[in-house]
Design a protein around this motif. Structure first.
Motif, PDB file in Angstrom:
ATOM      1  N   LEU A  15      70.108 -32.904 -17.343  1.00 38.08           N
ATOM      2  CA  LEU A  15      69.330 -31.973 -18.231  1.00 38.08           C
ATOM      3  C   LEU A  15      68.913 -32.896 -19.419  1.00 38.08           C
ATOM      4  N   VAL A  16      67.429 -32.553 -19.867  1.00 37.79           N
ATOM      5  CA  VAL A  16      67.080 -33.019 -21.147  1.00 37.79           C
ATOM      6  C   VAL A  16      66.835 -31.652 -22.227  1.00 37.79           C
ATOM      7  N   LEU A  17      67.103 -31.845 -23.197  1.00 38.55           N
ATOM      8  CA  LEU A  17      66.834 -30.608 -24.037  1.00 38.55           C
ATOM      9  C   LEU A  17      66.316 -30.668 -25.564  1.00 38.55           C
ATOM     10  N   GLN A  18      65.205 -29.918 -25.475  1.00 40.31           N
ATOM     11  CA  GLN A  18      64.581 -29.830 -26.825  1.00 40.31           C
ATOM     12  C   GLN A  18      64.464 -28.381 -27.437  1.00 40.31           C
ATOM     13  N   ILE A  19      64.871 -28.112 -28.524  1.00 37.64           N
ATOM     14  CA  ILE A  19      65.102 -26.731 -29.297  1.00 37.64           C
ATOM     15  C   ILE A  19      63.814 -26.436 -30.426  1.00 37.64           C
ATOM     16  N   LEU A  20      63.069 -25.770 -30.098  1.00 40.53           N
ATOM     17  CA  LEU A  20      62.015 -25.478 -31.132  1.00 40.53           C
ATOM     18  C   LEU A  20      62.198 -24.420 -32.217  1.00 40.53           C
ATOM     19  N   GLN A  21      62.486 -24.903 -33.432  1.00 36.97           N
ATOM     20  CA  GLN A  21      63.247 -23.904 -34.490  1.00 36.97           C
ATOM     21  C   GLN A  21      62.114 -23.083 -35.094  1.00 36.97           C
ATOM     22  N   ALA A  22      61.483 -22.200 -34.309  1.00 33.95           N
ATOM     23  CA  ALA A  22      60.410 -21.530 -34.820  1.00 33.95           C
ATOM     24  C   ALA A  22      60.123 -20.265 -34.190  1.00 33.95           C
ATOM     25  N   PRO A  23      59.203 -19.178 -34.592  1.00 37.09           N
ATOM     26  CA  PRO A  23      59.091 -18.027 -33.976  1.00 37.09           C
ATOM     27  C   PRO A  23      57.921 -18.536 -32.827  1.00 37.09           C
ATOM     28  N   LEU A  24      58.144 -17.612 -31.617  1.00 38.45           N
ATOM     29  CA  LEU A  24      57.432 -18.046 -30.557  1.00 38.45           C
ATOM     30  C   LEU A  24      55.961 -17.996 -30.822  1.00 38.45           C
ATOM     31  N   GLU A  25      55.454 -17.074 -31.668  1.00 37.26           N
ATOM     32  CA  GLU A  25      54.182 -16.869 -32.153  1.00 37.26           C
ATOM     33  C   GLU A  25      53.599 -18.260 -33.020  1.00 37.26           C
ATOM     34  N   GLU A  26      54.252 -19.002 -33.422  1.00 32.89           N
ATOM     35  CA  GLU A  26      53.944 -20.122 -33.982  1.00 32.89           C
ATOM     36  C   GLU A  26      53.847 -21.336 -33.152  1.00 32.89           C
ATOM     37  N   VAL A  27      54.457 -21.376 -32.030  1.00 37.46           N
ATOM     38  CA  VAL A  27      54.757 -22.450 -31.380  1.00 37.46           C
ATOM     39  C   VAL A  27      53.537 -22.610 -30.304  1.00 37.46           C
ATOM     40  N   SER A  28      53.062 -23.903 -30.110  1.00 38.50           N
ATOM     41  CA  SER A  28      51.939 -24.349 -29.260  1.00 38.50           C
ATOM     42  C   SER A  28      52.611 -24.751 -28.016  1.00 38.50           C
ATOM     43  N   LEU A  29      52.272 -23.796 -26.726  1.00 47.05           N
ATOM     44  CA  LEU A  29      52.617 -24.278 -25.678  1.00 47.05           C
ATOM     45  C   LEU A  29      51.512 -24.966 -24.794  1.00 47.05           C
ATOM     46  N   LYS A  30      51.885 -25.847 -24.029  1.00 52.90           N
ATOM     47  CA  LYS A  30      50.877 -26.505 -23.220  1.00 52.90           C
ATOM     48  C   LYS A  30      50.747 -25.913 -21.967  1.00 52.90           C
ATOM     49  N   GLN A  31      49.567 -25.778 -21.554  1.00 48.47           N
ATOM     50  CA  GLN A  31      49.093 -25.085 -20.554  1.00 48.47           C
ATOM     51  C   GLN A  31      49.856 -25.504 -19.107  1.00 48.47           C
ATOM     52  N   LEU A  32      50.115 -24.566 -18.092  1.00 47.79           N
ATOM     53  CA  LEU A  32      50.686 -25.020 -16.892  1.00 47.79           C
ATOM     54  C   LEU A  32      51.848 -25.893 -16.812  1.00 47.79           C
ATOM     55  N   SER A  33      52.667 -25.815 -17.967  1.00 46.25           N
ATOM     56  CA  SER A  33      53.761 -26.720 -18.215  1.00 46.25           C
ATOM     57  C   SER A  33      55.162 -26.131 -17.440  1.00 46.25           C
ATOM     58  N   PHE A  34      55.490 -24.923 -17.312  1.00 47.33           N
ATOM     59  CA  PHE A  34      56.609 -24.409 -16.919  1.00 47.33           C
ATOM     60  C   PHE A  34      56.979 -23.858 -15.638  1.00 47.33           C
ATOM     61  N   ASP A  35      57.845 -24.145 -14.809  1.00 52.34           N
ATOM     62  CA  ASP A  35      58.130 -23.641 -13.592  1.00 52.34           C
ATOM     63  C   ASP A  35      58.944 -22.121 -13.678  1.00 52.34           C
ATOM     64  N   VAL A  36      59.721 -22.230 -14.634  1.00 54.82           N
ATOM     65  CA  VAL A  36      60.723 -21.290 -14.901  1.00 54.82           C
ATOM     66  C   VAL A  36      60.531 -20.699 -16.462  1.00 54.82           C
ATOM     67  N   VAL A  37      60.681 -19.608 -16.770  1.00 53.02           N
ATOM     68  CA  VAL A  37      60.885 -18.962 -18.213  1.00 53.02           C
ATOM     69  C   VAL A  37      62.141 -17.914 -18.279  1.00 53.02           C
ATOM     70  N   TYR A  38      62.997 -18.258 -19.009  1.00 51.74           N
ATOM     71  CA  TYR A  38      64.199 -17.390 -19.337  1.00 51.74           C
ATOM     72  C   TYR A  38      63.506 -16.601 -20.526  1.00 51.74           C
ATOM     73  N   PHE A  39      63.205 -15.344 -20.325  1.00 52.97           N
ATOM     74  CA  PHE A  39      63.049 -14.348 -21.356  1.00 52.97           C
ATOM     75  C   PHE A  39      63.922 -13.533 -21.887  1.00 52.97           C
ATOM     76  N   ASP A  40      64.841 -14.237 -22.866  1.00 56.27           N
ATOM     77  CA  ASP A  40      66.098 -13.613 -23.215  1.00 56.27           C
ATOM     78  C   ASP A  40      66.328 -13.482 -24.831  1.00 56.27           C
ATOM     79  N   ALA A  41      65.301 -12.687 -25.088  1.00 60.78           N
ATOM     80  CA  ALA A  41      65.134 -12.268 -26.554  1.00 60.78           C
ATOM     81  C   ALA A  41      65.877 -11.026 -26.764  1.00 60.78           C
ATOM     82  N   PHE A  42      66.087 -10.405 -27.909  1.00 65.71           N
ATOM     83  CA  PHE A  42      66.688  -9.274 -28.185  1.00 65.71           C
ATOM     84  C   PHE A  42      65.807  -8.143 -27.496  1.00 65.71           C
ATOM     85  N   SER A  43      66.350  -7.033 -27.510  1.00 62.33           N
ATOM     86  CA  SER A  43      65.683  -6.006 -26.691  1.00 62.33           C
ATOM     87  C   SER A  43      64.226  -5.610 -27.287  1.00 62.33           C
TER      88      SER A  43
END
Length: 242
Positions: free
Chosen positions: A133-161
């Motif tokens: 496993l290679v890990l990178q943590i982005l310490q910023a709100p999701l709204e401010e993070v730029s995500l590359k298209q077609l990048s992820f196979d799985v998303v763990y959506f584990d925010a507070f309710s």
């Protein structure tokens, strides 16, 4: 001002935090480890890891790092590699995380080593947690993070309710994640509220309601379907350019 987190022992013996700021627990009180294994590993990671040798994961709400650790252990067992990006604007300190008993509950000292490396390293650049496993943590709100298209196979959506963090469960947020996911990728979350399901479906996800963990009857798994053929068609004029 951030209030002090309180340690809570959940029903499977594993510990979690209670956040006075959000008035919620980080994990299910029915079992912190049990919930993570059921929702994120069993329903998200494992089905995808049976199809691919390299799995790219995005986690919204990195929290205590429990999902990452369990993913690492499962990846080692299955012989796959994981590229893991966690989004967490309020990153915990190792002095806090070290008080949780995951290594004892899982009877695995590697758990403590991985967590210590995750919460004491330079999280801006990717870090090798171990051979799997290679890990990178982005310490910023999701709204401010730029995500590359077609990048992820799985998303763990584990925010507070949704009641605690309503801005993270909107159509705009899910659309951003949808665009960042690979076709036939999974988004898994412990939440099963109708409003969340409808928001996911409205932007194109196919949503499954699966058995939940503990006292929760259901959880959601959202699948990004393959693009339709007509979405790739071009006009004769466009083709004549080449």
């Amino acid at each position: 001002m951030k209030q002090t987190l309180r340690i809570v022992v959940t029903e499977d013996g594993s510990t979690t935090f209670f956040s006075p700021d959000y008035q919620e627990h980080f994990h299910s009180i029915s079992g912190a480890v049990g919930e993570s294994q059921h929702v994120f590993i069993k329903q998200g990671f494992v089905p995808k890891a049976t199809q691919k040798k390299i799995v790219r994961i995005l986690e919204v709400g990195f929290g205590t790092g429990l999902n990452m650790v369990l993913t690492s252990l499962e990846a080692k067992k299955m012989g796959v590699k994981v590229h893991y990006i966690g989004i967490e604007p309020h990153l915990l300190h190792w002095t806090e995380v070290s008080k949780l008993n995951y290594a004892d509950i899982l009877n695995n000292e590697e758990v403590r080593e991985i967590l210590m490396k995750a919460f004491t390293s330079n999280y801006v650049v990717p870090r090798y947690m171990n051979d799997n496993l290679v890990l990178q943590i982005l310490q910023a709100p999701l709204e401010e993070v730029s995500l590359k298209q077609l990048s992820f196979d799985v998303v763990y959506f584990d925010a507070f309710s949704p009641s605690a963090q309503p801005s993270l469960w909107t159509q705009d947020v899910f659309r951003k994640i949808f665009e960042a996911m690979q076709f036939e990728g999974f988004l898994v979350t412990y939440v099963s509220k109708g409003e969340v399901r409808r928001n996911l479906e409205s932007i194109g996800f196919i949503v499954e309601r699966l058995s939940g963990f503990g006292k929760k009857r259901e959880m959601l798994r959202a699948i990004k379907p393959l693009a339709k053929i007509h979405e790739h068609q071009t006009s004769k004029d466009e083709c004549s350019k080449y």
